[in-house]
Write a protein that holds these residues in place. Sequence first.
Motif, PDB file in Angstrom:
ATOM      1  N   LYS A 177      31.215  26.314  52.886  1.00 29.56           N
ATOM      2  CA  LYS A 177      32.419  25.308  53.322  1.00 29.56           C
ATOM      3  C   LYS A 177      33.562  26.182  52.485  1.00 29.56           C
ATOM      4  O   LYS A 177      33.287  26.952  51.736  1.00 29.56           O
ATOM      5  CB  LYS A 177      32.071  24.187  52.700  1.00 29.56           C
ATOM      6  CG  LYS A 177      31.565  24.000  51.195  1.00 29.56           C
ATOM      7  CD  LYS A 177      31.178  22.603  50.584  1.00 29.56           C
ATOM      8  CE  LYS A 177      30.717  22.741  48.983  1.00 29.56           C
ATOM      9  NZ  LYS A 177      30.509  21.497  48.760  1.00 29.56           N
ATOM     10  N   GLU A 178      34.715  25.464  52.827  1.00 29.18           N
ATOM     11  CA  GLU A 178      35.826  25.892  52.035  1.00 29.18           C
ATOM     12  C   GLU A 178      35.766  25.699  50.429  1.00 29.18           C
ATOM     13  O   GLU A 178      35.483  24.494  50.214  1.00 29.18           O
ATOM     14  CB  GLU A 178      37.178  25.434  52.551  1.00 29.18           C
ATOM     15  CG  GLU A 178      37.421  26.096  54.166  1.00 29.18           C
ATOM     16  CD  GLU A 178      38.778  25.639  54.492  1.00 29.18           C
ATOM     17  OE1 GLU A 178      39.711  25.891  53.717  1.00 29.18           O
ATOM     18  OE2 GLU A 178      38.874  24.761  55.295  1.00 29.18           O
ATOM     19  N   ASN A 179      36.025  26.524  49.728  1.00 30.77           N
ATOM     20  CA  ASN A 179      36.129  26.135  48.237  1.00 30.77           C
ATOM     21  C   ASN A 179      37.112  27.148  47.409  1.00 30.77           C
ATOM     22  O   ASN A 179      36.997  28.421  47.150  1.00 30.77           O
ATOM     23  CB  ASN A 179      34.478  26.710  47.671  1.00 30.77           C
ATOM     24  CG  ASN A 179      34.350  26.177  46.138  1.00 30.77           C
ATOM     25  OD1 ASN A 179      35.309  26.177  45.531  1.00 30.77           O
ATOM     26  ND2 ASN A 179      33.179  25.861  45.855  1.00 30.77           N
ATOM     27  N   GLY A 180      38.141  26.489  47.424  1.00 32.41           N
ATOM     28  CA  GLY A 180      39.314  27.067  46.876  1.00 32.41           C
ATOM     29  C   GLY A 180      39.115  27.521  45.541  1.00 32.41           C
ATOM     30  O   GLY A 180      39.550  28.750  45.095  1.00 32.41           O
ATOM     31  N   SER A 181      38.539  27.051  44.769  1.00 29.76           N
ATOM     32  CA  SER A 181      38.358  27.336  43.251  1.00 29.76           C
ATOM     33  C   SER A 181      37.219  28.601  43.013  1.00 29.76           C
ATOM     34  O   SER A 181      37.598  29.549  42.329  1.00 29.76           O
ATOM     35  CB  SER A 181      37.378  26.085  42.330  1.00 29.76           C
ATOM     36  OG  SER A 181      36.281  25.869  42.916  1.00 29.76           O
ATOM     37  N   GLU A 182      36.402  28.651  44.101  1.00 27.41           N
ATOM     38  CA  GLU A 182      35.568  29.848  43.837  1.00 27.41           C
ATOM     39  C   GLU A 182      36.436  31.056  44.588  1.00 27.41           C
ATOM     40  O   GLU A 182      36.178  32.297  44.076  1.00 27.41           O
ATOM     41  CB  GLU A 182      34.172  29.570  45.165  1.00 27.41           C
ATOM     42  CG  GLU A 182      33.130  28.937  44.222  1.00 27.41           C
ATOM     43  CD  GLU A 182      32.440  29.880  43.147  1.00 27.41           C
ATOM     44  OE1 GLU A 182      32.398  31.074  43.171  1.00 27.41           O
ATOM     45  OE2 GLU A 182      32.021  29.368  42.277  1.00 27.41           O
ATOM     46  N   ILE A 183      37.011  30.814  45.453  1.00 24.88           N
ATOM     47  CA  ILE A 183      38.056  32.118  45.930  1.00 24.88           C
ATOM     48  C   ILE A 183      38.883  32.386  44.653  1.00 24.88           C
ATOM     49  O   ILE A 183      39.231  33.632  44.519  1.00 24.88           O
ATOM     50  CB  ILE A 183      38.921  31.664  47.055  1.00 24.88           C
ATOM     51  CG1 ILE A 183      37.899  31.045  48.194  1.00 24.88           C
ATOM     52  CG2 ILE A 183      39.955  33.029  47.599  1.00 24.88           C
ATOM     53  CD1 ILE A 183      37.166  32.320  48.783  1.00 24.88           C
ATOM     54  N   LEU A 184      39.587  31.341  44.204  1.00 23.65           N
ATOM     55  CA  LEU A 184      40.214  31.746  42.839  1.00 23.65           C
ATOM     56  C   LEU A 184      39.863  32.694  41.829  1.00 23.65           C
ATOM     57  O   LEU A 184      40.335  33.513  41.253  1.00 23.65           O
ATOM     58  CB  LEU A 184      41.082  30.491  42.438  1.00 23.65           C
ATOM     59  CG  LEU A 184      42.297  30.779  41.571  1.00 23.65           C
ATOM     60  CD1 LEU A 184      43.380  31.258  42.281  1.00 23.65           C
ATOM     61  CD2 LEU A 184      42.895  29.164  41.184  1.00 23.65           C
ATOM     62  N   LYS A 185      38.470  32.098  41.733  1.00 18.60           N
ATOM     63  CA  LYS A 185      37.700  33.044  40.451  1.00 18.60           C
ATOM     64  C   LYS A 185      37.563  34.520  40.687  1.00 18.60           C
ATOM     65  O   LYS A 185      37.763  35.183  40.144  1.00 18.60           O
ATOM     66  CB  LYS A 185      36.244  32.237  40.309  1.00 18.60           C
ATOM     67  CG  LYS A 185      36.342  31.086  39.654  1.00 18.60           C
ATOM     68  CD  LYS A 185      35.158  30.286  39.744  1.00 18.60           C
ATOM     69  CE  LYS A 185      34.984  28.988  39.350  1.00 18.60           C
ATOM     70  NZ  LYS A 185      33.742  28.353  39.561  1.00 18.60           N
ATOM     71  N   ARG A 186      37.354  34.795  42.286  1.00 16.68           N
ATOM     72  CA  ARG A 186      37.309  35.844  42.606  1.00 16.68           C
ATOM     73  C   ARG A 186      38.627  36.731  42.358  1.00 16.68           C
ATOM     74  O   ARG A 186      38.585  38.013  42.002  1.00 16.68           O
ATOM     75  CB  ARG A 186      36.581  36.124  44.119  1.00 16.68           C
ATOM     76  CG  ARG A 186      35.222  35.914  44.178  1.00 16.68           C
ATOM     77  CD  ARG A 186      34.982  35.361  45.640  1.00 16.68           C
ATOM     78  NE  ARG A 186      33.511  35.195  45.898  1.00 16.68           N
ATOM     79  CZ  ARG A 186      32.903  34.150  45.289  1.00 16.68           C
ATOM     80  NH1 ARG A 186      33.332  33.182  44.600  1.00 16.68           N
ATOM     81  NH2 ARG A 186      31.487  34.023  45.584  1.00 16.68           N
ATOM     82  N   ILE A 187      39.556  36.309  42.619  1.00 20.83           N
ATOM     83  CA  ILE A 187      40.971  36.600  42.715  1.00 20.83           C
ATOM     84  C   ILE A 187      41.346  37.233  41.003  1.00 20.83           C
ATOM     85  O   ILE A 187      41.859  38.044  40.975  1.00 20.83           O
ATOM     86  CB  ILE A 187      41.922  35.645  43.216  1.00 20.83           C
ATOM     87  CG1 ILE A 187      41.980  35.487  44.871  1.00 20.83           C
ATOM     88  CG2 ILE A 187      43.494  36.085  42.766  1.00 20.83           C
ATOM     89  CD1 ILE A 187      42.711  34.688  45.463  1.00 20.83           C
ATOM     90  N   HIS A 188      40.879  36.319  40.251  1.00 21.63           N
ATOM     91  CA  HIS A 188      41.042  36.392  38.938  1.00 21.63           C
ATOM     92  C   HIS A 188      40.260  37.730  38.448  1.00 21.63           C
ATOM     93  O   HIS A 188      40.906  38.597  37.818  1.00 21.63           O
ATOM     94  CB  HIS A 188      40.700  35.205  38.185  1.00 21.63           C
ATOM     95  CG  HIS A 188      41.421  34.086  38.294  1.00 21.63           C
ATOM     96  ND1 HIS A 188      41.163  32.715  37.673  1.00 21.63           N
ATOM     97  CD2 HIS A 188      42.846  33.969  38.734  1.00 21.63           C
ATOM     98  CE1 HIS A 188      42.253  31.860  37.909  1.00 21.63           C
ATOM     99  NE2 HIS A 188      43.284  32.782  38.378  1.00 21.63           N
ATOM    100  N   PHE A 189      39.352  37.874  38.555  1.00 21.96           N
ATOM    101  CA  PHE A 189      38.537  39.255  38.499  1.00 21.96           C
ATOM    102  C   PHE A 189      39.112  40.413  39.146  1.00 21.96           C
ATOM    103  O   PHE A 189      39.228  41.259  38.299  1.00 21.96           O
ATOM    104  CB  PHE A 189      36.903  38.866  38.793  1.00 21.96           C
ATOM    105  CG  PHE A 189      36.119  38.230  37.746  1.00 21.96           C
ATOM    106  CD1 PHE A 189      35.860  38.630  36.570  1.00 21.96           C
ATOM    107  CD2 PHE A 189      35.646  37.022  38.065  1.00 21.96           C
ATOM    108  CE1 PHE A 189      34.795  38.004  35.822  1.00 21.96           C
ATOM    109  CE2 PHE A 189      34.850  35.981  37.304  1.00 21.96           C
ATOM    110  CZ  PHE A 189      34.540  36.733  36.108  1.00 21.96           C
ATOM    111  N   LEU A 190      39.387  40.301  40.315  1.00 23.90           N
ATOM    112  CA  LEU A 190      40.061  41.341  40.942  1.00 23.90           C
ATOM    113  C   LEU A 190      41.273  41.634  40.423  1.00 23.90           C
ATOM    114  O   LEU A 190      41.930  43.093  40.341  1.00 23.90           O
ATOM    115  CB  LEU A 190      40.269  41.083  42.548  1.00 23.90           C
ATOM    116  CG  LEU A 190      38.832  40.805  43.084  1.00 23.90           C
ATOM    117  CD1 LEU A 190      39.135  40.481  44.665  1.00 23.90           C
ATOM    118  CD2 LEU A 190      38.092  42.349  43.297  1.00 23.90           C
ATOM    119  N   GLN A 191      42.208  40.739  40.048  1.00 23.02           N
ATOM    120  CA  GLN A 191      43.478  40.896  39.481  1.00 23.02           C
ATOM    121  C   GLN A 191      43.198  41.911  37.895  1.00 23.02           C
ATOM    122  O   GLN A 191      44.027  42.678  37.718  1.00 23.02           O
ATOM    123  CB  GLN A 191      44.113  39.711  39.122  1.00 23.02           C
ATOM    124  CG  GLN A 191      44.945  39.413  40.499  1.00 23.02           C
ATOM    125  CD  GLN A 191      45.579  37.879  40.141  1.00 23.02           C
ATOM    126  OE1 GLN A 191      45.104  36.812  39.596  1.00 23.02           O
ATOM    127  NE2 GLN A 191      46.706  37.582  40.826  1.00 23.02           N
TER     128      GLN A 191
END
Length: 538
Positions: free
Chosen positions: A333-347
């Motif tokens: 399912k869509e989970n914006g908070s999980e996507i944002l966590k991945r973005i933070h690590f990659l940044q």
Amino acid sequence: MKAQAAPNIPRGSMGMTGALRIILEDVASGKPQTSPVGIPGSDSEVTLGVCCQRLRPVGLVRDKNGSWSLSEEAEKWLSSKDDGYLAAVLCANTKYLGEILYLLQKPMKASMLQEIATTQYFMPWKKNSEVNRRTVWLRDLGLVVFHEHSLLYELTDAGRSFLKTIEVVFPESISEGELSDPLVYEASPWALSLCELEQEDLRSRKGSIGYYPGGKAELISTLTAYIAFFEAPRTREEVEAFSTANYGIKPSSARSFLNMLSGIGFVERASRNRYQATELAILWNKDANPLNMCCCLHKACMFVFEILHELKNRPKTKNDLSAASIVKYGFEKENGSEILKRIHFLQLAGLLRDHKADEFAITQAGEKLLESVSVQSVCESVDSSASDSIASTPVSCCEELLAELHLSSKDSSNHGRFERACAEAFKRLGFKSEWLGGSGKTDVLASTYSAAKYAYRITIDAKSTANGLVNESQLNFDTLVDHRKRHDAQFAIVVGCGFQGERVVSRAIKHKIVLIDVESLCKLIRLHEKTPLSAQDY
């Protein structure tokens, strides 16, 4: 490398500088981190530890194994009582702070400062809160004055003098090329070896990273502190006490973070009641390289380096990436908070960067890394139970449509977008589909190409909602029935991201209205791509 957030501490009646002095003096005196800071005139119960976490990115405090101390800059300011020096430290370590002083040589409103921040400096801010926090600091430092009658901010004489002593960044110097590599890390050979994964291994990774305390700025220091803490076996009670004392989080949150560390292979049971750091965690903690951390996450969690693959051709928003995680890579399912966590690590690893407002872009370092790691194949992720022959077929051309269905179903400001996507979806299912829209009409009218004996029509109403749920108040069942009769249709369908409440279902059954959620529609399209059904089957 500057902090994106201005320090957010209680202000009270002391002003920001007075409150800051109290906080730093508490740190110097060794006051317990769990104690409220106690700023006169403020009813905030924020703890000293939390304030330190917010001050660390601007270089005023240092964190070593969970213990806070003053930086040299903080000690110098406390002893000199020179607010001009404090202003210089903040401008040197905070994005778009000195730049506001430069802009306010001409009086401006906060809304204009916000617009310049997002359009010219590419700050990903949707609201004025960060601009407002900066102007509060600058006012309390005596550099800016606010005119209530006109809502304009303007430099003071002290601000004009101070501006001559600092350097500011101009928009033309932060072009996309300049931003491409904010910081470059090298992945260690052991970390890259973790990413040598077969497609079966990639598909079997877990979907959730889980909870971690604090924000992006404190993420790496938090992980290093916990791993150092776990070098000796610890009971759950000791973990909870350490978390509360140093990070101000509840025991339940501490347990959630323990599960997160266990899930990525950084903590294991030493005995029935004790936990300790794994060899992998201790190896990572030797240099605390954010890129190596991303490799550890990629091995354990779905859709980490796959995000970089999604950004190869163009920048995308968090919502774009969230839709891709479902459509292409098997997220449930869509989970914006999980996507944002991945973005933070990659940044933090320098693999992607903020692009414009809501968008993210891959960096040169990210493109280089993709050449060295295995990522999940899109065609294999669509159906993990598919046979090898199906999995090796070319990537379906319908992926963009599936992503658009997910995104447009939540774009409540543009109903036509979702209606058009639904019209295209039913074309992919083999129907003659026409987008009508307009008052008194169904959104989409679909019909079969069958012989007259088997032919039928479908009226389709597309309901886009910002929260992703269609409730009873948003459906007029009498109108839906009227649409079905008016177009001489045999079936009536409502498509939405999801449906809320048992009454919606019971009333739909009563009026013979079909409810289709977006994920079910996407599943039908995927199956139809592999094994097309006839209109009579549908």
